[in-house]
Design a protein around this motif. Structure first.
Motif, PDB file in Angstrom:
ATOM      1  N   SER A 115       0.863  -1.196   0.000  1.00 20.53           N
ATOM      2  CA  SER A 115       0.000   0.000   0.000  1.00 20.53           C
ATOM      3  C   SER A 115       0.883   1.224   0.000  1.00 20.53           C
ATOM      4  O   SER A 115       1.447   1.584   1.036  1.00 20.53           O
ATOM      5  CB  SER A 115      -0.884   0.040   1.243  1.00 20.53           C
ATOM      6  OG  SER A 115      -1.716  -1.059   1.336  1.00 20.53           O
TER       7      SER A 115
ATOM      8  N   SER B 149      -6.728   3.923  13.285  1.00 21.84           N
ATOM      9  CA  SER B 149      -7.678   3.801  14.408  1.00 21.84           C
ATOM     10  C   SER B 149      -7.293   2.633  15.307  1.00 21.84           C
ATOM     11  O   SER B 149      -7.449   2.713  16.527  1.00 21.84           O
ATOM     12  CB  SER B 149      -9.115   3.656  13.902  1.00 21.84           C
ATOM     13  OG  SER B 149      -9.348   2.356  13.436  1.00 21.84           O
TER      14      SER B 149
ATOM     15  N   GLU C 282      -3.149   4.229  -1.260  1.00 20.81           N
ATOM     16  CA  GLU C 282      -3.881   4.106   0.008  1.00 20.81           C
ATOM     17  C   GLU C 282      -5.168   4.947  -0.066  1.00 20.81           C
ATOM     18  O   GLU C 282      -5.118   6.115  -0.438  1.00 20.81           O
ATOM     19  CB  GLU C 282      -2.977   4.642   1.127  1.00 20.81           C
ATOM     20  CG  GLU C 282      -3.354   4.225   2.509  1.00 20.81           C
ATOM     21  CD  GLU C 282      -2.471   3.083   3.032  1.00 20.81           C
ATOM     22  OE1 GLU C 282      -3.031   2.054   3.364  1.00 20.81           O
ATOM     23  OE2 GLU C 282      -1.240   3.245   3.086  1.00 20.81           O
ATOM     24  N   THR C 283      -6.296   4.365   0.349  1.00 20.77           N
ATOM     25  CA  THR C 283      -7.521   5.173   0.414  1.00 20.77           C
ATOM     26  C   THR C 283      -7.611   5.834   1.791  1.00 20.77           C
ATOM     27  O   THR C 283      -6.985   5.372   2.748  1.00 20.77           O
ATOM     28  CB  THR C 283      -8.771   4.295   0.219  1.00 20.77           C
ATOM     29  OG1 THR C 283      -8.850   3.363   1.307  1.00 20.77           O
ATOM     30  CG2 THR C 283      -8.738   3.551  -1.113  1.00 20.77           C
ATOM     31  N   VAL C 284      -8.416   6.863   1.873  1.00 23.23           N
ATOM     32  CA  VAL C 284      -8.600   7.548   3.159  1.00 23.23           C
ATOM     33  C   VAL C 284      -9.195   6.571   4.178  1.00 23.23           C
ATOM     34  O   VAL C 284      -8.787   6.532   5.345  1.00 23.23           O
ATOM     35  CB  VAL C 284      -9.514   8.784   2.987  1.00 23.23           C
ATOM     36  CG1 VAL C 284      -9.930   9.360   4.342  1.00 23.23           C
ATOM     37  CG2 VAL C 284      -8.804   9.849   2.158  1.00 23.23           C
ATOM     38  N   GLU C 285     -10.137   5.736   3.727  1.00 21.69           N
ATOM     39  CA  GLU C 285     -10.787   4.781   4.641  1.00 21.69           C
ATOM     40  C   GLU C 285      -9.755   3.789   5.197  1.00 21.69           C
ATOM     41  O   GLU C 285      -9.749   3.463   6.378  1.00 21.69           O
ATOM     42  CB  GLU C 285     -11.905   4.010   3.922  1.00 21.69           C
ATOM     43  CG  GLU C 285     -13.105   4.858   3.534  1.00 21.69           C
ATOM     44  CD  GLU C 285     -12.824   5.815   2.376  1.00 21.69           C
ATOM     45  OE1 GLU C 285     -11.917   5.560   1.546  1.00 21.69           O
ATOM     46  OE2 GLU C 285     -13.518   6.859   2.308  1.00 21.69           O
ATOM     47  N   GLN C 286      -8.876   3.305   4.310  1.00 17.41           N
ATOM     48  CA  GLN C 286      -7.857   2.338   4.740  1.00 17.41           C
ATOM     49  C   GLN C 286      -6.867   2.996   5.705  1.00 17.41           C
ATOM     50  O   GLN C 286      -6.498   2.410   6.734  1.00 17.41           O
ATOM     51  CB  GLN C 286      -7.109   1.843   3.507  1.00 17.41           C
ATOM     52  CG  GLN C 286      -6.258   0.627   3.723  1.00 17.41           C
ATOM     53  CD  GLN C 286      -5.723   0.151   2.388  1.00 17.41           C
ATOM     54  OE1 GLN C 286      -6.488  -0.336   1.567  1.00 17.41           O
ATOM     55  NE2 GLN C 286      -4.435   0.337   2.159  1.00 17.41           N
ATOM     56  N   TRP C 287      -6.440   4.195   5.380  1.00 17.70           N
ATOM     57  CA  TRP C 287      -5.521   4.952   6.239  1.00 17.70           C
ATOM     58  C   TRP C 287      -6.135   5.122   7.629  1.00 17.70           C
ATOM     59  O   TRP C 287      -5.488   4.867   8.654  1.00 17.70           O
ATOM     60  CB  TRP C 287      -5.256   6.322   5.580  1.00 17.70           C
ATOM     61  CG  TRP C 287      -4.401   7.257   6.384  1.00 17.70           C
ATOM     62  CD1 TRP C 287      -4.836   8.095   7.376  1.00 17.70           C
ATOM     63  CD2 TRP C 287      -2.985   7.442   6.289  1.00 17.70           C
ATOM     64  NE1 TRP C 287      -3.766   8.795   7.900  1.00 17.70           N
ATOM     65  CE2 TRP C 287      -2.627   8.421   7.256  1.00 17.70           C
ATOM     66  CE3 TRP C 287      -1.991   6.884   5.480  1.00 17.70           C
ATOM     67  CZ2 TRP C 287      -1.312   8.851   7.435  1.00 17.70           C
ATOM     68  CZ3 TRP C 287      -0.681   7.323   5.653  1.00 17.70           C
ATOM     69  CH2 TRP C 287      -0.344   8.291   6.622  1.00 17.70           C
ATOM     70  N   GLN C 288      -7.428   5.522   7.657  1.00 17.08           N
ATOM     71  CA  GLN C 288      -8.078   5.762   8.952  1.00 17.08           C
ATOM     72  C   GLN C 288      -8.252   4.470   9.740  1.00 17.08           C
ATOM     73  O   GLN C 288      -8.118   4.465  10.962  1.00 17.08           O
ATOM     74  CB  GLN C 288      -9.443   6.448   8.743  1.00 17.08           C
ATOM     75  CG  GLN C 288      -9.267   7.917   8.357  1.00 17.08           C
ATOM     76  CD  GLN C 288     -10.566   8.614   8.038  1.00 17.08           C
ATOM     77  OE1 GLN C 288     -11.554   7.984   7.668  1.00 17.08           O
ATOM     78  NE2 GLN C 288     -10.572   9.931   8.165  1.00 17.08           N
ATOM     79  N   ARG C 289      -8.550   3.367   9.044  1.00 18.92           N
ATOM     80  CA  ARG C 289      -8.741   2.089   9.736  1.00 18.92           C
ATOM     81  C   ARG C 289      -7.437   1.648  10.407  1.00 18.92           C
ATOM     82  O   ARG C 289      -7.419   1.229  11.571  1.00 18.92           O
ATOM     83  CB  ARG C 289      -9.199   1.018   8.724  1.00 18.92           C
ATOM     84  CG  ARG C 289      -9.412  -0.341   9.326  1.00 18.92           C
ATOM     85  CD  ARG C 289     -10.060  -1.287   8.303  1.00 18.92           C
ATOM     86  NE  ARG C 289      -9.457  -2.612   8.322  1.00 18.92           N
ATOM     87  CZ  ARG C 289      -9.585  -3.482   9.297  1.00 18.92           C
ATOM     88  NH1 ARG C 289     -10.299  -3.174  10.350  1.00 18.92           N
ATOM     89  NH2 ARG C 289      -8.993  -4.651   9.241  1.00 18.92           N
TER      90      ARG C 289
END
Ligand SMILES: NC(=O)c1ccc[n+]([C@@H]2O[C@H](COP(=O)([O-])OP(=O)(O)OC[C@H]3O[C@@H](n4cnc5c(N)ncnc54)[C@H](O)[C@@H]3O)[C@@H](O)[C@H]2O)c1
Length: 251
Positions: free
Chosen positions: A96, A111, A101-108
């Protein structure tokens, strides 16, 4: 052996890999271990392998409500908490890059790897203080020291854990809390996560060749470092980085 005799220690993500090896070693050395994981079968398997003096609680470390429930449960049942190993983590898909990298993946990834460690310290410190003091070990990575072009969010998350660990260590020390906080930085360790970045034999041999000691680490190699940091043998150690990587960070 009894290097952590009578201590109550919470190990997150202990249903696999480094967390499982750590839970088993701490129990071998006399601790009562609270095994938590989002993966219930894995966590129960760890408890079964330990035999006595361990129990499993389902926990998503990214959820604050789960931390409150887990800490309350430990204080009600065991009556104290002496050690916390913030081990749960994910690598995300490999490779990745920052461009893919998507924003959703980065945030997951952040988190679980960062937010989860923050919540563990926030809710763990009062419990450790009320038990007379204790030790927190946060799992960072060799990735905290290097660029990780194929694991962009993961590398950023582990850099954050490395820095945040020192913040918690210094704040607790200056306030006289008797709570130590240190980070552990594994190199490439053969666990389900480690295998995930070694997709085929060719890559595996190339990576093995880049490790000065010439072999991959085993989960127990990391568990021994964590055992030291949880035990009173490390009573003067806080805000430190323990690198366990077969020499990779020294090149
Ligand atoms: N294996 C390596 O090469 C390596 C290298 C450097 C750092 N690390 C770090 O060591 C730690 C353990 O890694 P591992 O290799 O044993 O991985 P692993 O995948 O074998 O185990 C991780 C465990 O964490 C659990 N988990 C994931 N998300 C969770 C959540 N939100 N709440 C609770 N549990 C959750 C998983 O279910 C799993 O049981 C991680 O923080 C990882 O980043 C591993």
């Amino acid at each position: 052996m009894s290097r952590v005799a009578d201590k109550v220690v919470l190990v997150t993500g202990a249903g696999s890999g480094i967390g499982r090896a750590t839970a088993k070693l701490l129990a071998d050395e006399g601790a009562t271990v609270i095994v938590t994981d989002i993966n219930q079968p894995g966590g129960l398997e760890t408890v079964q392998q330990i035999g006595g003096k361990a129990r499993f609680l389902l926990q998503d470390t990214a959820q604050e409500a789960d931390w409150k429930r887990i800490i309350d449960d430990i204080l009600a049942r065991e009556g104290r908490l002496d050690g916390l190993v913030n081990n749960a983590g994910i690598a995300g898909p490999f490779p990745s890059t920052f461009e893919s990298e998507t924003v959703e993946q980065w945030q997951r990834i952040l988190s679980i790897n960062v937010h989860g460690v923050f919540l563990g310290c926030k809710h763990g410190v009062p419990a450790l203080r009320s038990s007379g003091g204790g030790s927190i070990v946060n799992l960072s990575s060799l990735a905290a020291f290097l660029g990780t072009p194929n694991l962009s969010a993961y590398g950023a998350s582990k850099g954050a854990v490395r820095q945040f660990t020192k913040t918690v260590a210094i704040d607790c020390a200056r306030k006289g809390y008797k709570v130590r906080c240190n980070s552990v930085h594994p190199g490439v360790i053969l666990t389900p996560m480690g295998e995930g970045i070694l997709p085929n034999d060719k890559v595996k041999e190339r990576v093995r060749g880049s490790i000065p000691i010439g072999e991959f680490g085993a989960p127990r190699d990391i568990a021994y470092g964590i055992l030291y940091l949880i035990s009173d043998e490390s009573r003067f150690v806080t805000g430190a980085e323990l690198v366990i990587d077969g020499g990779m960070n020294a090149i």
